[in-house]
Design a protein around this motif. Structure first.
Motif, PDB file in Angstrom:
ATOM      1  N   MET A  97      12.556 -30.940  -2.049  1.00 37.12           N
ATOM      2  CA  MET A  97      13.018 -31.132  -3.409  1.00 37.12           C
ATOM      3  C   MET A  97      14.229 -32.055  -3.476  1.00 37.12           C
ATOM      4  O   MET A  97      15.036 -32.118  -2.540  1.00 37.12           O
ATOM      5  CB  MET A  97      13.359 -29.783  -4.044  1.00 37.12           C
ATOM      6  CG  MET A  97      12.137 -28.940  -4.359  1.00 37.12           C
ATOM      7  SD  MET A  97      12.550 -27.461  -5.312  1.00 37.12           S
ATOM      8  CE  MET A  97      13.113 -26.393  -4.002  1.00 37.12           C
ATOM      9  N   THR A  98      14.376 -32.736  -4.591  1.00 33.99           N
ATOM     10  CA  THR A  98      15.577 -33.522  -4.835  1.00 33.99           C
ATOM     11  C   THR A  98      16.734 -32.568  -5.129  1.00 33.99           C
ATOM     12  O   THR A  98      16.539 -31.364  -5.340  1.00 33.99           O
ATOM     13  CB  THR A  98      15.386 -34.453  -6.034  1.00 33.99           C
ATOM     14  OG1 THR A  98      15.228 -33.650  -7.219  1.00 33.99           O
ATOM     15  CG2 THR A  98      14.156 -35.340  -5.856  1.00 33.99           C
ATOM     16  N   ALA A  99      17.958 -33.110  -5.186  1.00 37.33           N
ATOM     17  CA  ALA A  99      19.132 -32.277  -5.465  1.00 37.33           C
ATOM     18  C   ALA A  99      19.000 -31.570  -6.807  1.00 37.33           C
ATOM     19  O   ALA A  99      19.325 -30.383  -6.938  1.00 37.33           O
ATOM     20  CB  ALA A  99      20.391 -33.139  -5.434  1.00 37.33           C
ATOM     21  N   ALA A 100      18.510 -32.269  -7.817  1.00 38.88           N
ATOM     22  CA  ALA A 100      18.357 -31.659  -9.146  1.00 38.88           C
ATOM     23  C   ALA A 100      17.294 -30.572  -9.136  1.00 38.88           C
ATOM     24  O   ALA A 100      17.463 -29.511  -9.745  1.00 38.88           O
ATOM     25  CB  ALA A 100      18.010 -32.734 -10.169  1.00 38.88           C
ATOM     26  N   GLU A 101      16.190 -30.822  -8.448  1.00 43.91           N
ATOM     27  CA  GLU A 101      15.118 -29.833  -8.376  1.00 43.91           C
ATOM     28  C   GLU A 101      15.552 -28.598  -7.598  1.00 43.91           C
ATOM     29  O   GLU A 101      15.126 -27.477  -7.899  1.00 43.91           O
ATOM     30  CB  GLU A 101      13.887 -30.447  -7.709  1.00 43.91           C
ATOM     31  CG  GLU A 101      13.187 -31.498  -8.549  1.00 43.91           C
ATOM     32  CD  GLU A 101      12.130 -32.250  -7.769  1.00 43.91           C
ATOM     33  OE1 GLU A 101      11.147 -32.686  -8.380  1.00 43.91           O
ATOM     34  OE2 GLU A 101      12.289 -32.412  -6.538  1.00 43.91           O
ATOM     35  N   GLN A 102      16.395 -28.792  -6.609  1.00 41.21           N
ATOM     36  CA  GLN A 102      16.802 -27.675  -5.758  1.00 41.21           C
ATOM     37  C   GLN A 102      17.820 -26.762  -6.429  1.00 41.21           C
ATOM     38  O   GLN A 102      17.928 -25.583  -6.067  1.00 41.21           O
ATOM     39  CB  GLN A 102      17.376 -28.221  -4.444  1.00 41.21           C
ATOM     40  CG  GLN A 102      17.782 -27.126  -3.464  1.00 41.21           C
ATOM     41  CD  GLN A 102      18.014 -27.642  -2.067  1.00 41.21           C
ATOM     42  OE1 GLN A 102      17.215 -28.417  -1.538  1.00 41.21           O
ATOM     43  NE2 GLN A 102      19.095 -27.213  -1.446  1.00 41.21           N
ATOM     44  N   LYS A 103      18.563 -27.263  -7.397  1.00 42.02           N
ATOM     45  CA  LYS A 103      19.682 -26.511  -7.974  1.00 42.02           C
ATOM     46  C   LYS A 103      19.318 -25.093  -8.409  1.00 42.02           C
ATOM     47  O   LYS A 103      20.043 -24.140  -8.084  1.00 42.02           O
ATOM     48  CB  LYS A 103      20.289 -27.295  -9.139  1.00 42.02           C
ATOM     49  CG  LYS A 103      21.569 -26.667  -9.681  1.00 42.02           C
ATOM     50  CD  LYS A 103      22.203 -27.556 -10.749  1.00 42.02           C
ATOM     51  CE  LYS A 103      23.501 -26.915 -11.270  1.00 42.02           C
ATOM     52  NZ  LYS A 103      24.141 -27.761 -12.307  1.00 42.02           N
ATOM     53  N   PRO A 104      18.212 -24.849  -9.141  1.00 45.46           N
ATOM     54  CA  PRO A 104      17.896 -23.469  -9.549  1.00 45.46           C
ATOM     55  C   PRO A 104      17.512 -22.557  -8.388  1.00 45.46           C
ATOM     56  O   PRO A 104      17.456 -21.340  -8.551  1.00 45.46           O
ATOM     57  CB  PRO A 104      16.718 -23.647 -10.513  1.00 45.46           C
ATOM     58  CG  PRO A 104      16.684 -25.090 -10.850  1.00 45.46           C
ATOM     59  CD  PRO A 104      17.242 -25.805  -9.680  1.00 45.46           C
ATOM     60  N   TRP A 105      17.231 -23.157  -7.227  1.00 47.22           N
ATOM     61  CA  TRP A 105      16.743 -22.395  -6.082  1.00 47.22           C
ATOM     62  C   TRP A 105      17.791 -22.245  -4.989  1.00 47.22           C
ATOM     63  O   TRP A 105      17.466 -21.911  -3.846  1.00 47.22           O
ATOM     64  CB  TRP A 105      15.504 -23.087  -5.507  1.00 47.22           C
ATOM     65  CG  TRP A 105      14.387 -23.220  -6.479  1.00 47.22           C
ATOM     66  CD1 TRP A 105      14.033 -24.331  -7.202  1.00 47.22           C
ATOM     67  CD2 TRP A 105      13.451 -22.201  -6.857  1.00 47.22           C
ATOM     68  NE1 TRP A 105      12.957 -24.072  -7.992  1.00 47.22           N
ATOM     69  CE2 TRP A 105      12.571 -22.765  -7.813  1.00 47.22           C
ATOM     70  CE3 TRP A 105      13.287 -20.858  -6.484  1.00 47.22           C
ATOM     71  CZ2 TRP A 105      11.533 -22.039  -8.391  1.00 47.22           C
ATOM     72  CZ3 TRP A 105      12.256 -20.138  -7.066  1.00 47.22           C
ATOM     73  CH2 TRP A 105      11.396 -20.720  -8.005  1.00 47.22           C
ATOM     74  N   ARG A 106      19.061 -22.452  -5.297  1.00 44.70           N
ATOM     75  CA  ARG A 106      20.095 -22.403  -4.266  1.00 44.70           C
ATOM     76  C   ARG A 106      20.286 -21.015  -3.671  1.00 44.70           C
ATOM     77  O   ARG A 106      20.954 -20.864  -2.652  1.00 44.70           O
ATOM     78  CB  ARG A 106      21.422 -22.901  -4.850  1.00 44.70           C
ATOM     79  CG  ARG A 106      21.450 -24.406  -5.088  1.00 44.70           C
ATOM     80  CD  ARG A 106      22.700 -24.818  -5.829  1.00 44.70           C
ATOM     81  NE  ARG A 106      22.756 -24.198  -7.157  1.00 44.70           N
ATOM     82  CZ  ARG A 106      23.792 -24.275  -7.973  1.00 44.70           C
ATOM     83  NH1 ARG A 106      24.886 -24.910  -7.604  1.00 44.70           N
ATOM     84  NH2 ARG A 106      23.755 -23.696  -9.161  1.00 44.70           N
ATOM     85  N   GLY A 107      19.699 -19.994  -4.291  1.00 46.47           N
ATOM     86  CA  GLY A 107      19.747 -18.660  -3.709  1.00 46.47           C
ATOM     87  C   GLY A 107      18.797 -18.475  -2.542  1.00 46.47           C
ATOM     88  O   GLY A 107      18.809 -17.432  -1.879  1.00 46.47           O
ATOM     89  N   VAL A 108      17.955 -19.466  -2.298  1.00 46.76           N
ATOM     90  CA  VAL A 108      17.124 -19.481  -1.088  1.00 46.76           C
ATOM     91  C   VAL A 108      17.910 -20.229  -0.020  1.00 46.76           C
ATOM     92  O   VAL A 108      18.488 -21.284  -0.287  1.00 46.76           O
ATOM     93  CB  VAL A 108      15.774 -20.167  -1.341  1.00 46.76           C
ATOM     94  CG1 VAL A 108      14.930 -20.178  -0.067  1.00 46.76           C
ATOM     95  CG2 VAL A 108      15.020 -19.472  -2.478  1.00 46.76           C
ATOM     96  N   GLY A 109      17.957 -19.683   1.182  1.00 48.75           N
ATOM     97  CA  GLY A 109      18.778 -20.304   2.219  1.00 48.75           C
ATOM     98  C   GLY A 109      18.121 -20.287   3.581  1.00 48.75           C
ATOM     99  O   GLY A 109      17.097 -19.629   3.800  1.00 48.75           O
ATOM    100  N   ARG A 110      18.738 -21.012   4.485  1.00 51.13           N
ATOM    101  CA  ARG A 110      18.281 -21.023   5.873  1.00 51.13           C
ATOM    102  C   ARG A 110      18.971 -19.904   6.621  1.00 51.13           C
ATOM    103  O   ARG A 110      20.172 -19.703   6.482  1.00 51.13           O
ATOM    104  CB  ARG A 110      18.590 -22.369   6.517  1.00 51.13           C
ATOM    105  CG  ARG A 110      17.750 -22.637   7.766  1.00 51.13           C
ATOM    106  CD  ARG A 110      17.998 -23.999   8.364  1.00 51.13           C
ATOM    107  NE  ARG A 110      19.322 -24.061   8.965  1.00 51.13           N
ATOM    108  CZ  ARG A 110      20.238 -24.955   8.653  1.00 51.13           C
ATOM    109  NH1 ARG A 110      19.993 -25.869   7.729  1.00 51.13           N
ATOM    110  NH2 ARG A 110      21.414 -24.949   9.261  1.00 51.13           N
ATOM    111  N   LEU A 111      18.217 -19.181   7.402  1.00 53.31           N
ATOM    112  CA  LEU A 111      18.751 -18.096   8.210  1.00 53.31           C
ATOM    113  C   LEU A 111      18.754 -18.556   9.665  1.00 53.31           C
ATOM    114  O   LEU A 111      17.705 -18.677  10.292  1.00 53.31           O
ATOM    115  CB  LEU A 111      17.875 -16.855   8.031  1.00 53.31           C
ATOM    116  CG  LEU A 111      18.489 -15.493   8.342  1.00 53.31           C
ATOM    117  CD1 LEU A 111      19.621 -15.172   7.375  1.00 53.31           C
ATOM    118  CD2 LEU A 111      17.418 -14.405   8.273  1.00 53.31           C
ATOM    119  N   ASP A 112      19.935 -18.862  10.179  1.00 50.50           N
ATOM    120  CA  ASP A 112      20.067 -19.305  11.567  1.00 50.50           C
ATOM    121  C   ASP A 112      20.327 -18.096  12.455  1.00 50.50           C
ATOM    122  O   ASP A 112      21.229 -17.291  12.171  1.00 50.50           O
ATOM    123  CB  ASP A 112      21.210 -20.306  11.704  1.00 50.50           C
ATOM    124  CG  ASP A 112      20.896 -21.636  11.034  1.00 50.50           C
ATOM    125  OD1 ASP A 112      19.706 -21.883  10.737  1.00 50.50           O
ATOM    126  OD2 ASP A 112      21.816 -22.423  10.796  1.00 50.50           O
TER     127      ASP A 112
END
Length: 248
Positions: A35-50
């Motif tokens: 996703m682009t930065a704008a598309e990703q904004k509503p989904w920032r609660g999804v994250g990478r788990l290292d």
């Protein structure tokens, strides 16, 4: 082949500790693109788990369901060799990262997996139905920076869901896949026609309800190839209460 027969077919588990790797399948850029930065904004609660431990290191995907609570798969936070939960200081959640910039990050303070989860189980129904975990964060990530998501009951068959994930071949931003259609739900295990790959394990499947995304299942495993991909997930409503009890 019936639904139970399908569930008992041999699959490849998406394990962060596994050394084997499947080839990346051809990408339909309209359905499986970063996703682009704008598309990703509503989904920032999804994250990478290292995740790191003395035996291996890898990544999965997690989803905030509260400011300090991440939903993921149990196999992401347990050792494939020992079956034990990874020590919390070896687990870090990075919310909404895109090209090195994130909405927030925190180490784990506590990790809980479903009490019936057993990394040594074989068979789709036995392994996936309990493949759910919760990670309590040391530092809550404010909702204003990374919105968390509500949970909804298991949808009806043929419902089209959205998968939001990080992938091992695309770690610097979220990938969105729409149109993941539910084909069966048997004994808490959901199968979907959805092409997934390593790193996406632990991702949430979302259903849009009244215009808002709700979490309904957690990605556990995959099989098949580009011609007929199958994703397997555990339904959240079937396992959440027992995992929460382990966290208390």
């Amino acid at each position: 082949m019936g639904a139970m027969g399908l569930l008992l077919r041999l699959i490849v588990l998406l394990s962060i500790a596994a050394g084997a790797c499947l080839p990346a399948w051809a990408l339909d850029l309209q359905r499986r693109r970063m996703m682009t930065a704008a598309e990703q904004k509503p989904w920032r609660g999804v994250g990478r788990l290292d995740v790191k431990n003395q035996f291996s290191e890898g990544m999965c995907t997690g989803t905030l369901i509260a400011e300090d609570l991440v939903l993921t798969a149990a196999h992401c936070v347990t050792s494939e060799l020992t079956g034990l939960i990874i020590p919390p200081d070896g687990v870090e959640f990075i919310a909404g990262e895109r090209l090195g910039v994130s909405a927030g990050k925190s180490k784990a303070a506590r990790i809980a997996v479903h009490p019936s989860y057993d990394a040594g189980r074989s068979g789709v129904g036995l392994s996936i139905r309990y493949d759910m975990a919760l990670v309590r964060l040391e530092k809550p990530i404010p909702k204003a920076r990374a919105p968390y998501f509500a949970i909804a009951p298991t949808p009806d068959l043929d419902a089209a869901l959205t998968l939001i994930s990080y992938r091992r071949d695309r770690t610097s931003g979220l990938t969105r896949q729409d149109g993941c259609t539910i084909t069966t739900v048997v004994d808490a295990v959901m199968t979907l026609g959805c092409d997934v790959t390593f790193g996406a394990s632990g991702s949430s499947f979302f259903q849009i309800i009244d215009g808002e995304p709700h979490v309904v299942a957690v990605l556990s495993a995959m099989e098949g190839g580009a011609a007929k991909p199958v994703a397997y997930a555990v339904t959240v409503e079937s396992a959440m209460a027992e995992v929460l009890a382990e966290l208390d």
